[in-house]
Design a protein around this motif. Structure first.
Motif, PDB file in Angstrom:
ATOM      1  N   LYS A   1       0.809  -1.156  -0.070  1.00 18.39           N
ATOM      2  CA  LYS A   1       0.026  -0.017  -0.119  1.00 18.39           C
ATOM      3  C   LYS A   1       0.910   1.351   0.122  1.00 18.39           C
ATOM      4  CE  LYS A   1      -3.637  -2.264   2.438  1.00 18.39           C
ATOM      5  NZ  LYS A   1      -5.001  -2.361   3.477  1.00 18.39           N
ATOM      6  N   GLY A   2       1.987   1.161  -0.659  1.00 16.12           N
ATOM      7  CA  GLY A   2       2.991   2.409  -0.804  1.00 16.12           C
ATOM      8  C   GLY A   2       3.610   2.898   0.584  1.00 16.12           C
ATOM      9  N   GLU A   3       3.663   2.050   1.446  1.00 22.03           N
ATOM     10  CA  GLU A   3       4.275   2.464   2.879  1.00 22.03           C
ATOM     11  C   GLU A   3       5.537   1.960   2.620  1.00 22.03           C
ATOM     12  OE1 GLU A   3       1.743   0.561   5.652  1.00 22.03           O
ATOM     13  OE2 GLU A   3      -0.061   1.929   5.411  1.00 22.03           O
ATOM     14  N   PHE A   4       6.356   2.563   3.709  1.00 22.50           N
ATOM     15  CA  PHE A   4       7.914   2.277   3.893  1.00 22.50           C
ATOM     16  C   PHE A   4       8.158   2.032   5.263  1.00 22.50           C
ATOM     17  CE2 PHE A   4       7.606   5.070   0.243  1.00 22.50           C
ATOM     18  CZ  PHE A   4       7.904   4.465  -0.834  1.00 22.50           C
ATOM     19  N   GLU A   5       9.332   0.940   5.473  1.00 19.33           N
ATOM     20  CA  GLU A   5       9.770   0.814   6.718  1.00 19.33           C
ATOM     21  C   GLU A   5      11.085   1.740   6.616  1.00 19.33           C
ATOM     22  OE1 GLU A   5      11.053  -2.924   9.779  1.00 19.33           O
ATOM     23  OE2 GLU A   5      10.501  -3.161   7.557  1.00 19.33           O
ATOM     24  N   TRP A   6      11.193   2.077   7.865  1.00 20.20           N
ATOM     25  CA  TRP A   6      12.391   3.199   7.919  1.00 20.20           C
ATOM     26  C   TRP A   6      13.388   2.635   8.703  1.00 20.20           C
ATOM     27  CZ3 TRP A   6      12.484   8.185   5.287  1.00 20.20           C
ATOM     28  CH2 TRP A   6      11.126   8.462   4.743  1.00 20.20           C
TER      29      TRP A   6
END
Length: 306
Positions: A152-157
């Motif tokens: 869903k277009g999210e990122f883990e930083w």
């Protein structure tokens, strides 16, 4: 401080290609699933990060120095599928339309290019590296943040602390770990008979591959000491294969990497060639819905993979 986004281009490309069906085709019948997926991910990350500078790191066509040292390096990987291969020049066309600087150095991998760019520009900009290749985790820290694409277009930083917590040892010891454990995905052998748990415990105790061998007489049980001694040269070679090169011979001018959304007109013209109406809309342009060419449909489930 200004932000530099470094894209692991082929990692992006493979993720896009496998997320969308091969039936996804352009008006001429040619496959466009990788082009669409790559561009969709690119638009998403540019909108979220709003970087001041962008670099696309690429793998070269020639064998790398790693193959020269170990001919079996990545030898088990299947050749790139033709449907993906034919889309690569078109993805480069998209990058050019966005005016994103591409960097490739023959004899080196994209990981080496990424590591070198981050090293050369350390302290001058905040560096964001986008990839789900865990090899790049060894670059976490020193002002570098790893962005791992999710659903869903999210990122883990991931910074240095986050990587250390996930691995159980320091991020910059990943190559030492692979010197012990190996890496089947890259055909790196490591030490025969040493698994994840043992490799992690050894690194936690001794800190590096070299320190492990300096203290070889202290290693227990005897069977583990024997394995380490029998694979000494192989372990050191495996570490070299896994280590990202931080001094690839090329020059980089930060101003040449400047990003501006003023390039959107050129991007729109490029996307129109492939009838990517939904992506054109996401750029803020209207589209001619009366045109007969129908865009391949992408389900919400498929888009969530990007």
């Amino acid at each position: 401080m200004k932000k530099l986004l470094i894209i692991d281009t082929f990692n992006f490309l493979h993720r896009a290609y496998h997320a969308l069906p091969k039936t996804f085709r352009g008006p001429d019948g040619q496959p466009t699933n990788a082009i669409y997926g790559f561009t969709s991910m690119l638009i998403n990350v540019l909108n979220q990060i709003k970087p001041d500078y962008v670099v696309a790191a690429l793998d070269g066509k020639e064998p790398t120095f790693r193959v020269g040292e170990f001919t079996a390096y990545k030898a088990q990987r299947k050749p790139m599928e033709e449907d993906l291969q034919t889309q690569i020049p078109k993805v480069f066309e998209v990058l050019d339309a966005f005016n994103i600087k591409k960097i490739v150095v023959e004899g080196y991998e994209a990981d080496d290019v990424i590591g070198t760019v981050a090293t050369k520009l350390k302290g001058k900009v905040d560096i964001l590296i986008i990839s789900n290749d865990r090899d790049l985790w060894q670059l976490a820290g020193n002002g570098n943040i790893i962005m791992v694409p999710g659903k869903k277009g999210e990122f883990e930083w991931l910074g240095e602390k986050e990587v250390d917590a996930k691995l159980g040892f320091e991020a910059d010891k990943i190559a030492d770990y692979k010197g012990l454990r190996g890496d089947p995905s890259d055909n790196i052998p490591g030490v025969f008979g040493v698994g994840e748990v043992t490799a992690t415990k050894l690194l936690q105790k001794y800190g590096s591959l070299e320190e492990i061998y300096r203290n070889i007489e202290k290693i227990e049980p005897e069977s583990l000491k024997k394995k380490l001694l029998e694979s000494y040269e192989q372990a050191l070679m495996s570490k070299r294969l896994a280590q990202i090169v931080l001094d690839v011979p090329f020059q980089i001018n930060l101003e040449e990497c400047k990003y501006s959304d003023l390039n959107k007109i050129k991007v729109k013209e490029t996307l129109e060639k492939y009838n990517f109406k939904s992506l054109i809309k996401r750029l803020g342009f209207s589209v001619d819905e009366k045109k007969k060419d129908k865009e391949s449909e992408v389900s919400d489930k498929q888009l969530s993979l990007l």
